[in-house]
Design an enzyme around this catalytic site. Sequence first.
Site, PDB file in Angstrom:
ATOM      1  N   GLU A   1      -1.041  -4.463 -81.315  1.00 12.97           N
ATOM      2  CA  GLU A   1       0.087  -4.971 -82.372  1.00 12.97           C
ATOM      3  C   GLU A   1       0.163  -6.350 -82.736  1.00 12.97           C
ATOM      4  OE1 GLU A   1       0.444  -2.713 -84.409  1.00 12.97           O
ATOM      5  OE2 GLU A   1       0.257  -1.118 -82.994  1.00 12.97           O
TER       6      GLU A   1
ATOM      7  N   ASP B   1      -7.942  -4.171 -81.850  1.00 16.64           N
ATOM      8  CA  ASP B   1      -8.311  -3.642 -80.811  1.00 16.64           C
ATOM      9  C   ASP B   1      -9.024  -4.214 -79.749  1.00 16.64           C
ATOM     10  OD1 ASP B   1      -7.446  -0.865 -81.179  1.00 16.64           O
ATOM     11  OD2 ASP B   1      -9.409  -0.385 -81.970  1.00 16.64           O
TER      12      ASP B   1
HETATM   13 ZN   LIG Z   1      -3.412  -1.357 -85.719  1.00 19.25          ZN
END
Ligand SMILES: [Zn+2]
Length: 682
Positions: free
Chosen positions: A518, A582
């Site tokens: 995030e 990621d």
């Molecule tokens: Zn995301």
Amino acid sequence: MAATLMGIGACPAQAQTKTVAGAGKDTPLPPGLDDQWIDRSADPCTNFFQYACGNFSKLNPIPPDMSAYGTGAIVYNHTQEVLHALLEKASVDSPSRTPDEQKIGDFYASCMDTDAIHAAGLKPLQPELDQINALTDKKELTPLLAHFQMLNVTAFFNYSEQQDFKDARKQIAIVDQGGLGLPEKDYYLRTGAAAEKTRQEYVQHVTNMLKLMGEPEGKATSDAQKIMALETSLAKISMDITPQRDPKNVYHPMDKAQLAGLAPEIDWAEFFERTQTPAFTELNVANPEFFKGLNALLESTDLDTIKTYLRWQLIHSTPSYTLPEAMDEETFNFYGRDLSGQPQQRARWKRCVQATDGALGEAVGKVYVEKNFTAEDKARTVQMVHDIEAAMDKNIDTLEWMSPETKIKAKAKLNMVADKIGYPDHFRDYSKLTIIRGDALGNAQRAAEFENHRELDKIGKPVNRDEWFMTPATVDAYYDPSMNDINFPAGILQSPLYDPHADDAENYGHVGSIVGHELTHGFDDQGRLFDGNGNLINWWTPEDAKQFEAKTNCEVKEYGNFTAVDDLKINGKLTLGENTADNGGIRLAYLAFLVDAQRKGIDLTKKDKYGYTPVQEFFVAYGQNWCGNQRPAQIRLQVQTDPHSPREFRVNGVVQNMPQMGEAFGCKPGQPMMPVNSCRVW
Ligand SMILES: [Zn+2]
């Protein structure tokens, strides 16, 4: 509503655990690391996903009522069971219920009351059907479109509010493309047998729904063709999904007169009045070309076809659980079976739990967190979030491609990120929303109107930085570039993603990488365009921006080469932001874990009960975030509509860029999980 939320995509939707008697027992939460899921016959250097998750699907086949099943779905199902117990309790009529308990209990009970739903039939929609029937001139369309928007019937376009991209202190109205029944514009335009088949199934579905609404077979068939033709015209004037990722493509502030100039067929002054929008001067017309095209379409389409389309959009946008069984089943048949490959509809109680959380999420969440999320849970998570933010600060120093100047600005933005953990400081006030027991459809309509008015009322007012765009019980997380905040609902802070009893290595691999994900969103291809205040302002030197693009192109190519299903490749550009998040996420979690290990004196050579060193344990836990299986139809749907890469690539695509994984497992450079040329952005 936030225009560009970036979620983790852990799972379709909701919520957690323990105190309500028996709740969640059918789907127990797995431990921080599940040894049984590991396929020790697989080589971690060849296929790390297979290694970390190879036995998951044997132990956890996809249930017939799901289109995918994985780690997030287990937590989701568990949480649904907890919410189920909570809502069953709240649904017992008693004078001791609080006003919120009355609302959530009666909303849920009404949803469960299929006898009343069946007896009512389409009667609750009669006022809207009458309005459509009464249209004698296209000039009368506006009040109906306004009313429909407030009911979430988004015929022809979408209307909402957003934070102004250029001035995040302001909240403005936004009109955007919309009005389609298929998931995305390309579904109308793509060539090939699979696409053709889906369109045929869709037309059949529309035909069936019209028949269930009382149209004779012949008329239903020809009406469905007309609807398909009209929606295809809307698709043709809509923007593709990938360019919409660039905020400047969907940001065109203008005044009401300019909008009226683009689309005079709609009486915009009346539209804003009917939707009770507060006074404003400027709004965002996200895609002006669409509104120009829509106007031409409204001019050239005959009134009867428009009325037919509106009838379809009304029934299509009405939650199917509020409709008679045959319509509910028909809707599932197309959107569940055909589009997602799901054999069976979810049990009614599961759908009603989700519907209640959707309509009254903060009232449900308030009761939920009381028993399922402690101050201690919150404190531990806050500590981890701070560790990961500190890791990002240090990590920025190591970037060879970024100039000192831009590094200072990146750090300034990082310092301004707001951390929101668990649930909002102030829960939403639902006192103005009336929930009537036995009136499922009316409740859904009133909840939609309540929410849409709540959104529109923000226009012209200061931003409430405490607001959340996910409910507390949601098993997901998000970054919002306009708020510049990271948000972790209580629902995702559960084992195995976050387990207070697990080794630190596991928690950093699991939720730590989600926190890092995030945070990295603030600096992905989309997030980097906004500054610390949430404004769309360029803070990059031209050279650094160029370098950033070169770095991200590596990921576009890497992921674009992955085959998701059959001959369908991942869209490297659509998924770029998620893939960057990621990759950045695991790196930050890894760095933070090393700091944590040093602080606590964790011996990095000592093996755990599974025979792993802490670093190996970290990577296996990371891989197990994404264990699971998807039905082929669901993978197809995801690749075409969702910015998240399918789960296998969220593991293998990432560890290939983390040589620390290869080193921990003794891989040799050049093996599939340790390529000589890897990508790194952050
Ligand atoms: Zn995301």
